[in-house]
Design an enzyme around this catalytic site. Structure first.
Site, PDB file in Angstrom:
ATOM      1  N   LYS A 182       0.835  -1.194   0.000  1.00 41.84           N
ATOM      2  CA  LYS A 182       0.000   0.000   0.000  1.00 41.84           C
ATOM      3  C   LYS A 182       0.873   1.248   0.000  1.00 41.84           C
ATOM      4  O   LYS A 182       2.022   1.204   0.459  1.00 41.84           O
ATOM      5  CB  LYS A 182      -0.867   0.019   1.278  1.00 41.84           C
ATOM      6  CG  LYS A 182      -2.018  -0.947   1.294  1.00 41.84           C
ATOM      7  CD  LYS A 182      -2.821  -0.825   2.581  1.00 41.84           C
ATOM      8  CE  LYS A 182      -3.958  -1.830   2.634  1.00 41.84           C
ATOM      9  NZ  LYS A 182      -5.006  -1.604   1.617  1.00 41.84           N
ATOM     10  N   ARG A 230     -10.336 -11.570   2.009  1.00 43.67           N
ATOM     11  CA  ARG A 230     -11.148 -12.670   1.460  1.00 43.67           C
ATOM     12  C   ARG A 230     -10.374 -13.980   1.481  1.00 43.67           C
ATOM     13  O   ARG A 230     -10.964 -15.053   1.554  1.00 43.67           O
ATOM     14  CB  ARG A 230     -11.615 -12.290   0.050  1.00 43.67           C
ATOM     15  CG  ARG A 230     -10.497 -12.052  -0.926  1.00 43.67           C
ATOM     16  CD  ARG A 230     -10.935 -11.251  -2.146  1.00 43.67           C
ATOM     17  NE  ARG A 230     -10.946  -9.807  -1.907  1.00 43.67           N
ATOM     18  CZ  ARG A 230     -11.287  -8.910  -2.816  1.00 43.67           C
ATOM     19  NH1 ARG A 230     -11.649  -9.293  -4.030  1.00 43.67           N
ATOM     20  NH2 ARG A 230     -11.278  -7.620  -2.523  1.00 43.67           N
TER      21      ARG A 230
HETATM   22  N1  BES Z   1      -8.160  -3.811   4.448  1.00 40.30           N
HETATM   23  C1  BES Z   1      -8.303  -3.405   3.100  1.00 40.30           C
HETATM   24  C2  BES Z   1      -9.606  -2.656   2.851  1.00 40.30           C
HETATM   25  C3  BES Z   1      -9.669  -1.246   3.361  1.00 40.30           C
HETATM   26  C4  BES Z   1      -9.000  -0.238   2.724  1.00 40.30           C
HETATM   27  C5  BES Z   1     -10.457  -0.947   4.442  1.00 40.30           C
HETATM   28  C6  BES Z   1      -9.108   1.070   3.182  1.00 40.30           C
HETATM   29  C7  BES Z   1     -10.581   0.354   4.871  1.00 40.30           C
HETATM   30  C8  BES Z   1      -9.901   1.360   4.257  1.00 40.30           C
HETATM   31  C9  BES Z   1      -8.296  -4.611   2.183  1.00 40.30           C
HETATM   32  O1  BES Z   1      -7.505  -5.664   2.585  1.00 40.30           O
HETATM   33  C10 BES Z   1      -7.770  -4.135   0.885  1.00 40.30           C
HETATM   34  O2  BES Z   1      -6.648  -3.748   0.840  1.00 40.30           O
HETATM   35  N2  BES Z   1      -8.588  -4.195  -0.154  1.00 40.30           N
HETATM   36  C11 BES Z   1      -8.220  -3.718  -1.418  1.00 40.30           C
HETATM   37  C12 BES Z   1      -8.750  -4.678  -2.423  1.00 40.30           C
HETATM   38  C13 BES Z   1      -8.240  -4.456  -3.816  1.00 40.30           C
HETATM   39  C14 BES Z   1      -6.778  -4.794  -3.886  1.00 40.30           C
HETATM   40  C15 BES Z   1      -9.029  -5.309  -4.779  1.00 40.30           C
HETATM   41  C16 BES Z   1      -8.814  -2.331  -1.610  1.00 40.30           C
HETATM   42  O3  BES Z   1      -9.934  -2.098  -1.146  1.00 40.30           O
HETATM   43  O4  BES Z   1      -8.147  -1.495  -2.176  1.00 40.30           O
HETATM   44 MN    MN Z   2      -5.505  -5.436   1.980  1.00 36.26          MN
END
Ligand code: BES
Ligand code: MN
Ligand code: ZN
Length: 556
Positions: free
Chosen positions: A271, A345
């Site tokens: 990230k 997931r």
């Molecule tokens: N934990 C995150 C989701 C999230 C992001 C929650 C920001 C709250 C605030 C999750 O694991 C994630 O990173 N999801 C990605 C999925 C994507 C790579 C398809 C996302 O939401 O960007």
């Molecule tokens: Mn994630």
């Protein structure tokens, strides 16, 4: 903090702050008594127009002659449930600064259709909410005195109802605060091991069963997907099963499944750095589920409720999963990991497959699953998905009642196509459009054997900015849902008995507006047993369907 119900006349009751309700410019009975003792000073203030009508507006008065309390707060309570809830919070917050003993003459101002028990519960929850503070990892503790005691002033004959409301509100308030604490704890404190220890101590405190599976155990079970997320971290993974058996023996449990990523760096699909600290909250699915179990135990809820939590860190490392890796889930389905940041997931799918063994009445998973859910719904409501509309409606109604709303999103088949993979049964991402929906679609591939709902709490579990902190959501929604289920089970358990089933339901239920809901929503789930021959099987693993999978799971 102590919360009690007390029968006393408001003007003579000693307290550091006394709160009196005003609705439509009028005082309640207690208010009028105080007004009389204070030679009409309250009605004079109201007449001046200093108190705004908006629910939660307050006017503070000091040292009124003839009144025992040191301060009097006039509070506009509005007319709806939400107004009352907002007002309760504002009142307690306004009084917190003064500290000492707080007296609330607010039960008599419950909104139409709500009784003293309901109002007492709201006030107790508000008191716990206001008393929450985080100082675990600060060297200087906050030494403001805070509220020592809250007295709810009750009319004659209302004590029992008020006490029941206080007990329910205490169970819920404590649970919410535990949820906040787990979320706010820094990720080097709130590790998978810490979550497991918290579950163990809840089990001990309330006489629940607990099991904590380690890496070797989940490997034996074939949880290749869960392991693929955990393996880049030096922090050991945990798989937690916590069982509250408060219902009838043999009654199918409601199972809450939580995503417990105690830190989500994104893994190799790293990230961006800005705001990454907030990914310590990526365990709030697990945190809220564990916290809810605390409340369930405290309230001795007459229902079988299990919590299943998969918890680990998502970190980059030489041995971390890479985009393109294919892993085999416990279900036998293979997954192509196209983005290691879609890890929630990957851990939930194995937890959901594991859950089949309980032949659950219903399964609700809770997860900070997608940023896309925040884009879709913002920060006010939780995303809700289900493979049974009745279950979705039941959860939506529970959220509405608890002031912790969720909104149903679609799980239409068309969305499933985006999860196609050329190299595995399914890909772990479906592209940017409808990202929250396709994440739910991914989970739906693992929940075919039971009634299932998914709560995406990415937008509601915490607040960013200067007031950064966990909200404790969706503990109120889950608690209300479970109480509804317990009430329905109690009603079903005594169909033949002469005793009015309502009495049993009443013991555990908040006066549910859509009372019929849970019962109606659960067609075959309850007593009438006999039914469901095939579907109820312990869900034997489709071992043959597995390509390169581990041997089938052992029964625990
Ligand atoms: N934990 C995150 C989701 C999230 C992001 C929650 C920001 C709250 C605030 C999750 O694991 C994630 O990173 N999801 C990605 C999925 C994507 C790579 C398809 C996302 O939401 O960007
Ligand atoms: Mn994630
Ligand atoms: Zn995540």
């Amino acid at each position: 903090m102590e919360i009690i119900a007390k029968q006393a006349s408001a003007d003579k009751h000693k307290a550091s702050v006394l709160v009196l309700a005003v609705r439509d410019g009028k005082l309640t009975a207690s208010g009028s008594a105080v007004d009389k003792a204070a030679a009409g000073q309250l009605s004079a203030v109201i007449k001046l127009g200093d108190l705004e009508g908006k629910a939660g507006s307050t006017v503070l008065l000091h040292k009124l002659a003839g009144v025992a309390a040191e301060r009097v707060v006039l509070l506009s309570v509005g007319s709806s449930d939400k107004d009352y809830r907002d007002a309760a919070r504002a009142a307690v917050r306004a009084a917190t600064a003064a500290g000492g003993e707080l007296a609330l003459a607010l039960l008599e101002a419950a909104p139409a259709g709500r009784d003293a028990a309901w109002a007492a519960e709201e006030l107790a929850v508000a008191a716990f909410d206001a008393s929450y503070k985080y100082d675990t990892t600060k060297s200087k503790k906050d030494d403001k005195p805070g509220i020592k005691k809250v007295s709810l002033l009750v009319a004659k004959g209302e004590e029992k109802a008020a006490e029941a409301g206080i007990a329910a509100g205490t169970a819920l308030g404590e649970a919410i605060n535990l949820g906040k604490d787990l979320g706010n704890l820094p990720p080097n404190f709130c590790t998978p091991t810490h979550l497991a220890n918290t579950a163990k101590s809840i089990a001990k405190q309330f006489g629940m069963k607990v099991e904590v599976l380690e890496h070797a155990d989940v490997e034996k079970l074939g949880m290749g997907s869960f392991i693929s997320v955990a393996k880049g971290s030096t922090e050991p993974l945990k798989f937690i099963v916590l069982k509250h058996e408060g219902g009838a023996k043999g009654d199918k449990p409601v199972v809450l499944v939580g995503k417990g990523i105690t830190f989500d760096s994104g893994g190799i699909s790293l990230k961006p750095g800005e705001g990454m600290d907030e990914m310590k909250y990526d365990m709030m699915g697990a945190g809220s589920v564990i916290a809810t179990m605390h409340g369930v135990g405290r309230a001795k809820l007459p229902l079988n409720v299990y919590a299943v939590v998969a918890t680990c860190e998502n970190m980059p490392a030489g041995n971390a999963s890479k985009p393109g890796d294919v892993v085999t889930t416990m279900s036998g389905q293979t997954v192509e990991i196209l983005n290691t940041d879609a890890e929630g997931r990957l851990i939930l799918c194995d937890a959901l497959t594991y859950t089949e063994r309980f032949e659950p009445a219903a399964v609700v998973d809770v997860a900070t699953l997608t940023g896309a859910c925040v884009i879709a719904l913002g920060h006010h409501v939780t995303g809700l998905y289900a493979n049974k509309d009745a279950l979705a409606q039941e959860l939506q109604a529970a959220g509405e009642q608890a002031g912790d709303r969720a909104w149903q999103m679609p799980l239409f088949d068309e969305y499933q196509d985006s999860l196609k993979s050329n190299f595995a049964d399914i890909a772990n991402i479906g592209g940017r459009p409808g990202g929250s929906i396709t994440a739910a679609c991914f989970l739906s591939r693992f929940t075919k054997k039971y009634d299932w709902a998914h709560l995406d709490i990415a937008g509601t579990a915490w607040k960013s900015g200067p007031a950064k902190g966990a909200t404790g959501r969706p503990v109120p929604l889950l608690t209300q849902f479970l109480r509804g289920r317990a009430a329905a089970a109690a009603a079903v358990a005594k169909p033949a008995a002469k005793a009015a089933p309502k009495a049993a339901a009443k013991a555990v239920a908040k006066p549910a507006t859509p009372a019929a809901k849970p019962a109606a929503a659960k067609p075959a789930a309850a007593k009438p047993a006999a039914a469901k021959p095939a579907a109820a099987k312990p869900a034997a693993k489709p071992a043959a369907a597995k390509p390169a999978a581990k041997p089938a799971a052992k029964k625990k």
